[in-house]
Design an enzyme around this catalytic site. Structure first.
Site, PDB file in Angstrom:
ATOM      1  N   ARG A  27      34.224  48.576  43.340  1.00  0.00           N
ATOM      2  CA  ARG A  27      35.175  49.694  43.362  1.00  0.00           C
ATOM      3  C   ARG A  27      36.084  49.662  44.582  1.00  0.00           C
ATOM      4  O   ARG A  27      37.064  50.407  44.662  1.00  0.00           O
ATOM      5  CB  ARG A  27      34.422  51.027  43.350  1.00  0.00           C
ATOM      6  CG  ARG A  27      33.574  51.226  42.133  1.00  0.00           C
ATOM      7  CD  ARG A  27      32.819  52.520  42.232  1.00  0.00           C
ATOM      8  NE  ARG A  27      33.695  53.650  42.078  1.00  0.00           N
ATOM      9  CZ  ARG A  27      33.939  54.258  40.931  1.00  0.00           C
ATOM     10  NH1 ARG A  27      33.356  53.837  39.832  1.00  0.00           N
ATOM     11  NH2 ARG A  27      34.747  55.277  40.869  1.00  0.00           N
ATOM     12  N   TRP A  74      38.196  51.467  49.525  1.00  0.00           N
ATOM     13  CA  TRP A  74      39.437  50.750  49.218  1.00  0.00           C
ATOM     14  C   TRP A  74      40.521  51.581  49.882  1.00  0.00           C
ATOM     15  O   TRP A  74      40.793  52.710  49.461  1.00  0.00           O
ATOM     16  CB  TRP A  74      39.640  50.686  47.710  1.00  0.00           C
ATOM     17  CG  TRP A  74      40.774  49.816  47.256  1.00  0.00           C
ATOM     18  CD1 TRP A  74      40.739  48.465  47.038  1.00  0.00           C
ATOM     19  CD2 TRP A  74      42.111  50.234  46.935  1.00  0.00           C
ATOM     20  NE1 TRP A  74      41.961  48.032  46.604  1.00  0.00           N
ATOM     21  CE2 TRP A  74      42.829  49.088  46.532  1.00  0.00           C
ATOM     22  CE3 TRP A  74      42.771  51.464  46.957  1.00  0.00           C
ATOM     23  CZ2 TRP A  74      44.162  49.135  46.152  1.00  0.00           C
ATOM     24  CZ3 TRP A  74      44.108  51.510  46.578  1.00  0.00           C
ATOM     25  CH2 TRP A  74      44.781  50.339  46.180  1.00  0.00           C
ATOM     26  N   GLY A 101      38.920  59.599  46.285  1.00  0.00           N
ATOM     27  CA  GLY A 101      40.076  60.352  45.793  1.00  0.00           C
ATOM     28  C   GLY A 101      41.059  60.615  46.913  1.00  0.00           C
ATOM     29  O   GLY A 101      41.045  59.935  47.945  1.00  0.00           O
ATOM     30  N   GLU A 479      49.490  38.035  30.430  1.00  0.00           N
ATOM     31  CA  GLU A 479      48.096  38.164  30.860  1.00  0.00           C
ATOM     32  C   GLU A 479      47.667  36.927  31.663  1.00  0.00           C
ATOM     33  O   GLU A 479      46.968  37.038  32.665  1.00  0.00           O
ATOM     34  CB  GLU A 479      47.198  38.408  29.629  1.00  0.00           C
ATOM     35  CG  GLU A 479      45.709  38.471  29.894  1.00  0.00           C
ATOM     36  CD  GLU A 479      45.271  39.564  30.873  1.00  0.00           C
ATOM     37  OE1 GLU A 479      46.083  40.427  31.249  1.00  0.00           O
ATOM     38  OE2 GLU A 479      44.104  39.522  31.291  1.00  0.00           O
ATOM     39  N   LYS A 483      46.418  37.053  35.562  1.00  0.00           N
ATOM     40  CA  LYS A 483      45.165  36.446  36.053  1.00  0.00           C
ATOM     41  C   LYS A 483      45.458  35.525  37.220  1.00  0.00           C
ATOM     42  O   LYS A 483      44.780  35.547  38.236  1.00  0.00           O
ATOM     43  CB  LYS A 483      44.449  35.633  34.959  1.00  0.00           C
ATOM     44  CG  LYS A 483      43.803  36.352  33.812  1.00  0.00           C
ATOM     45  CD  LYS A 483      42.666  37.251  34.171  1.00  0.00           C
ATOM     46  CE  LYS A 483      43.154  38.584  34.561  1.00  0.00           C
ATOM     47  NZ  LYS A 483      43.140  39.735  33.858  1.00  0.00           N
ATOM     48  N   GLU A 486      46.479  37.465  40.404  1.00  0.00           N
ATOM     49  CA  GLU A 486      45.390  38.280  40.947  1.00  0.00           C
ATOM     50  C   GLU A 486      44.403  37.457  41.774  1.00  0.00           C
ATOM     51  O   GLU A 486      43.975  37.895  42.832  1.00  0.00           O
ATOM     52  CB  GLU A 486      44.592  38.937  39.801  1.00  0.00           C
ATOM     53  CG  GLU A 486      45.233  40.151  39.195  1.00  0.00           C
ATOM     54  CD  GLU A 486      44.398  40.744  38.057  1.00  0.00           C
ATOM     55  OE1 GLU A 486      44.254  41.956  37.999  1.00  0.00           O
ATOM     56  OE2 GLU A 486      43.884  39.971  37.207  1.00  0.00           O
ATOM     57  N   HIS A 502      68.744  33.957  30.835  1.00  0.00           N
ATOM     58  CA  HIS A 502      69.656  35.038  31.245  1.00  0.00           C
ATOM     59  C   HIS A 502      69.452  35.458  32.701  1.00  0.00           C
ATOM     60  O   HIS A 502      69.761  36.579  33.063  1.00  0.00           O
ATOM     61  CB  HIS A 502      69.481  36.244  30.316  1.00  0.00           C
ATOM     62  CG  HIS A 502      69.855  35.949  28.895  1.00  0.00           C
ATOM     63  ND1 HIS A 502      71.141  35.650  28.508  1.00  0.00           N
ATOM     64  CD2 HIS A 502      69.098  35.851  27.774  1.00  0.00           C
ATOM     65  CE1 HIS A 502      71.166  35.413  27.206  1.00  0.00           C
ATOM     66  NE2 HIS A 502      69.932  35.521  26.739  1.00  0.00           N
ATOM     67  N   LYS A 598      38.404  47.296  41.100  1.00  0.00           N
ATOM     68  CA  LYS A 598      38.146  47.249  39.660  1.00  0.00           C
ATOM     69  C   LYS A 598      38.565  48.547  38.976  1.00  0.00           C
ATOM     70  O   LYS A 598      38.983  48.536  37.825  1.00  0.00           O
ATOM     71  CB  LYS A 598      36.651  46.987  39.441  1.00  0.00           C
ATOM     72  CG  LYS A 598      36.257  46.796  38.007  1.00  0.00           C
ATOM     73  CD  LYS A 598      36.324  45.353  37.614  1.00  0.00           C
ATOM     74  CE  LYS A 598      36.148  45.139  36.133  1.00  0.00           C
ATOM     75  NZ  LYS A 598      37.144  44.211  35.599  1.00  0.00           N
TER      76      LYS A 598
HETATM   77  C1  G6P Z   1      43.027  47.678  38.052  1.00  0.00           C
HETATM   78  C2  G6P Z   1      42.279  46.374  37.890  1.00  0.00           C
HETATM   79  C3  G6P Z   1      42.783  45.647  36.653  1.00  0.00           C
HETATM   80  C4  G6P Z   1      42.689  46.547  35.434  1.00  0.00           C
HETATM   81  C5  G6P Z   1      43.435  47.861  35.651  1.00  0.00           C
HETATM   82  C6  G6P Z   1      43.178  48.859  34.541  1.00  0.00           C
HETATM   83  O1  G6P Z   1      44.342  47.442  38.424  1.00  0.00           O
HETATM   84  O2  G6P Z   1      42.403  45.570  39.043  1.00  0.00           O
HETATM   85  O3  G6P Z   1      42.006  44.482  36.446  1.00  0.00           O
HETATM   86  O4  G6P Z   1      43.204  45.878  34.329  1.00  0.00           O
HETATM   87  O5  G6P Z   1      42.989  48.467  36.864  1.00  0.00           O
HETATM   88  O6  G6P Z   1      41.829  49.227  34.547  1.00  0.00           O
HETATM   89  P1  G6P Z   1      41.129  49.983  33.367  1.00  0.00           P
HETATM   90  O7  G6P Z   1      39.747  50.270  33.890  1.00  0.00           O
HETATM   91  O8  G6P Z   1      41.915  51.221  33.117  1.00  0.00           O
HETATM   92  O9  G6P Z   1      41.119  49.078  32.198  1.00  0.00           O
END
Ligand code: G6P
Length: 603
Positions: A27, A74, A101, A479, A483, A486, A502, A598
């Protein structure tokens, strides 16, 4: 984003807290800390970096005591430093608090407290909480009364846990927006921001609702609202599901999760289990039959799944279908009313942008459906209907198996909606049949692993990589690029193939490799000419396309032969592997990439 753990019981709290933080590290992982109550003192250890560093500190200087709280952070307000990491305390260190939060009125509260002589040692919004609690205790309240007063004064979204030296084994927790659960054991209680992290400790949990407080001691837990009015809650039973399952012989969770995909897809798609789950949901068909527009929402990978889901639903349903980034939805740019169906895709079920978009839609009368991997998450409990991706815990921050599981549910839901909304039955049958082949195709795509490993060595030294495709192949390219950026920190961008000329083509030269995805039978010729445009500018191009397709001067990597509509399942797999092996080749931290988390619980 940020994790909270708490323990009160008969054992030493420190090992439970450190283990809990390891479970929660996904997290947020820029700093961590714990506070343990020991008769006349609260003792604290904090460290920047990973939980391992904190564990080393604890090993050298153990904290004794059976009640404590912990946090993994975080950074939002204030950089990652020991001073900014939680738990935060009042000046005399008789109160310790952990917070997830954002406290929106922290500037006013800080000013008020500073005017009353309080000194701050961190740059965080969270530090106002222990000082405010201290202020109310000094004004004559006991711990609980002061805690209630404090949470009533906080604006924003939060999950908070607090301990007080003078309140024995008690932990007080409050929730407004950010999730928090209580686990009940024999003579011990657990607090966590995540069910999975305590699921190997107890199978009895209470999910704290919004604007609720839990008063936890080792033998009992009581619930109230923010005004102290008692609330009766029934516990839920959860199945043992240890988060810290091993990486199963794989070097990283990401690789393990990529390899889990055929098994997950088999269980989601064979026998049309997902479809029958959807069909058996009471009232769903009734609720959606008036639908005249569908929005699919998500963030990051979930948004990419939503885009592909949108293509499938447009193919099947006679209504307007549009995928929108959840963070862009609530600004009022989209027309939402009681004939709108909003499908929110979210692995965690906690993403703040997605939740506020859902809330925006619900307030305008839309029917909301969540596609989530997390039972009891806010997306699950706050939507009108929820369907689960059932892919098990995804540990790697870069999402792989959750993505293809989201696709599986979206395709099945598309078929269901086609039938409800009077769509093209022949197409629905076509999709349904194509889905039956998906598991085998994904399995075949995994056979490209060695080739991706070799190719990765080639990309590891690159500064930029461009991904191109059309339609659903563009989404797969997006996607793949996500990846890659990231987990390797290589600048990777996806463009619709026809759009490249373009503008972005100005960036193409011999140092900018291009990766194309080309799975639609009607589009191979267009792909050929777009590839020519980049090859003639010196780019080294690779194309992922079905067996039998070739492109001049381009290395073609052959994918299983499949219907274009279900190609996104098998074409994304080599792109996941390519990003993974490029990250390994660069020596990056594959499962915990820098700056990411995450679950992102701030907007
Ligand atoms: C964060 C993660 C991504 C994920 C996104 C949406 O940015 O780093 O890997 O796709 O959140 O997360 P969710 O839990 O809503 O699918």
């Amino acid at each position: 984003m940020c994790g909270i753990i708490g323990y009160t019981g008969k054992s030493d709290a420190e090992p439970v807290l450190v283990e809990g933080l390891r479970h929660l590290e996904y997290r947020g992982y820029d700093s961590a800390g714990i506070a343990v109550l020991n008769e006349d003192k609260i003792k604290i250890h904090k460290s920047t970096g990973r939980v391992d560093t904190l564990a080393d500190i604890c090993k050298n200087s153990p904290l004794r005591g059976c009640t404590g709280i912990g946090h993994t952070r975080w950074a939002t307000h204030g950089r990652a430093s020991a001073a900014n990491s939680h738990p935060h305390t009042n000046s005399s260190k008789t109160i310790a608090v952990v917070h997830n939060g954002i406290i929106e009125n922290h500037t006013e509260l800080r000013q008020f407290l500073a005017d009353n002589g309080y000194k701050f040692v961190s740059e965080t919004d969270s530090e106002v909480i222990p000082h405010l609690l201290d202020y109310h205790i000094k004004s004559g309240g006991d711990f609980k009364e002061s805690f209630l007063k404090t949470v009533r004064e906080l604006k924003g979204s939060f999950a908070i846990s607090a301990v007080c030296r003078d309140a024995g084994d008690k932990i007080l927790s409050a929730r407004k927006g950010s999730p928090i659960v209580i686990g009940e054991g024999e003579g011990e209680m657990f607090v966590s921001s995540d069910i999975y992290s305590i699921s190997d400790k107890t199978d009895v949990i209470y999910v704290l609702g919004d604007n609720e407080v839990a008063e936890i001691s080792r033998d009992c837990v009581e619930f109230s609202d923010f005004d102290g009015n008692k609330i009766t809650k029934t516990p839920s039973e959860i199945k043992h599901n240890s988060y810290l399952e091993e990486a199963g012989g794989y070097d990283h969770y990401m690789l393990k999760e990529i390899h889990e995909q055929p098994r997950i897809l088999k269980s989601l798609l064979s026998g049309e289990k997902t479809l029958s789950d959807i069909k058996n949901t009471p009232f769903l068909a009734e609720r959606v039959k008036r639908t005249d527009k569908i929005y699919l929402l998500g963030c990051g990978t979930a948004y990419n799944a939503a885009m592909t889901g949108g293509i499938v639903m447009r193919y099947l349903c006679p209504v307007n279908v549009c995928a929108v980034m959840a963070s862009e939805f609530a600004g009022g740019f989209y027309d939402v009313d009681d004939k709108t169906l909003v499908i929110a895709v979210t692995q965690s079920g906690e993403t703040a942008d997605t939740l506020s978009a859902m809330d925006f839609a619900a307030k305008r009368g839309a029917v909301t459906v969540a596609i989530t991997n997390t039972q009891y998450s806010r997306a699950d409990t706050e939507s009108d209907f929820a369907f689960y991706t059932r892919c098990g815990r995804e540990v790697s921050v870069a999402s792989t198996k959750a993505y293809t599981a989201q696709l599986a549910v979206l395709y099945s839901f598309g078929v269901f909606l086609c039938n409800c909304l009077g769509g093209d039955v022949k197409r629905a049958e076509e999709v349904r049949e194509a889905l039956l082949k998906v598991t085998a195709d994904v399995h075949l795509s995994l056979g490209l692993e060695e080739e991706m490993k070799t190719l990765a060595g080639h990309y590891a030294g690159c500064r930029d990589i461009y991904y191109i495709g059309r339609g659903s192949d563009f989404v797969t390219a997006t996607e793949g690029a996500l990846k890659m950026k990231e987990i390797t920190y290589i600048h990777s961008e996806a463009y619709p193939m026809g759009e490249l000329k373009h503008g972005p083509i100005a960036l193409i030269d011999r140092d900018t490799p291009v990766i194309a995805v080309d799975c639609h039978p009607d589009l191979h010729i267009k792909t050929e000419s777009n590839l020519r445009e980049v090859v003639t500018r010196g780019a080294d191009a690779v194309c992922f396309c079905p067996d039998g397709i070739t492109h001049n001067g381009v290395r073609c990597i052959h994918l299983p032969e499949t219907h274009w509509i279900t190609a996104p399942f098998s074409s994304v797999v080599p792109l996941q592997l390519l990003a993974y092996y490029t990250s390994v080749a660069k020596g990056c931290d594959v499962d915990k990439p820098r700056n990411l988390a995450k679950s992102v619980t701030v907007e």
